[in-house]
Design a protein around this motif. Structure first.
Motif, PDB file in Angstrom:
ATOM      1  N   TYR A   4      33.744  31.491  30.369  1.00  0.00           N
ATOM      2  CA  TYR A   4      33.441  32.886  30.688  1.00  0.00           C
ATOM      3  C   TYR A   4      34.727  33.669  30.942  1.00  0.00           C
ATOM      4  O   TYR A   4      34.949  34.723  30.354  1.00  0.00           O
ATOM      5  N   VAL A   8      36.249  36.694  28.605  1.00  0.00           N
ATOM      6  CA  VAL A   8      36.353  38.020  29.219  1.00  0.00           C
ATOM      7  C   VAL A   8      37.799  38.499  29.243  1.00  0.00           C
ATOM      8  O   VAL A   8      38.084  39.671  28.989  1.00  0.00           O
ATOM      9  N   ASP A  11      38.552  39.837  25.883  1.00  0.00           N
ATOM     10  CA  ASP A  11      37.849  41.103  25.673  1.00  0.00           C
ATOM     11  C   ASP A  11      38.533  42.249  26.426  1.00  0.00           C
ATOM     12  O   ASP A  11      38.646  43.353  25.903  1.00  0.00           O
ATOM     13  N   ARG A  28      28.832  39.291  28.861  1.00  0.00           N
ATOM     14  CA  ARG A  28      29.346  37.922  28.683  1.00  0.00           C
ATOM     15  C   ARG A  28      28.700  36.936  29.659  1.00  0.00           C
ATOM     16  O   ARG A  28      28.512  35.775  29.320  1.00  0.00           O
ATOM     17  N   ASN A  31      25.592  36.147  27.900  1.00  0.00           N
ATOM     18  CA  ASN A  31      25.876  35.538  26.604  1.00  0.00           C
ATOM     19  C   ASN A  31      26.379  34.111  26.718  1.00  0.00           C
ATOM     20  O   ASN A  31      25.931  33.228  25.987  1.00  0.00           O
ATOM     21  N   GLU A  71      35.630  36.206  20.679  1.00  0.00           N
ATOM     22  CA  GLU A  71      36.563  36.699  21.690  1.00  0.00           C
ATOM     23  C   GLU A  71      37.247  37.952  21.183  1.00  0.00           C
ATOM     24  O   GLU A  71      37.468  38.116  19.993  1.00  0.00           O
TER      25      GLU A  71
END
Length: 82
Positions: A4, A8, A11, A28, A31, A71
């Motif tokens: 995770y 992130v 992102d 996320r 997801n 990603e």
């Protein structure tokens, strides 16, 4: 949890706005843990709450957790469109 934070982090490099980062964080969460069972069911409950009250009602965005994104996801305008 490591996956995770890794996803992130990638992102966040592509998104500057606070709203985009908030949408990505919540998206996320759902997801990454969408297919997990047991203890991870806790994350499903957190995601459902945050998705409804923050992403959909407060921000006005709608990104289903079932969408497969790599990603470095970029969400301009907080996911609200133009």
């Amino acid at each position: 949890m490591k996956r995770y934070f890794r996803v992130v982090r990638e992102d966040f490099k592509r998104n500057n706005s606070f709203l985009s980062k908030m949408v990505i964080s919540i998206f996320r969460l759902g997801n990454v843990y969408k297919d997990k069972k047991g203890f991870y069911r806790f994350f499903h409950i957190i995601h459902a709450f945050l998705d409804l009250f923050i992403i959909k009602l407060l921000i006005g965005s709608d990104i289903p957790k079932q969408i497969e994104c790599g990603e470095g996801l970029r969400i301009p305008h907080g996911g609200k469109g133009k």
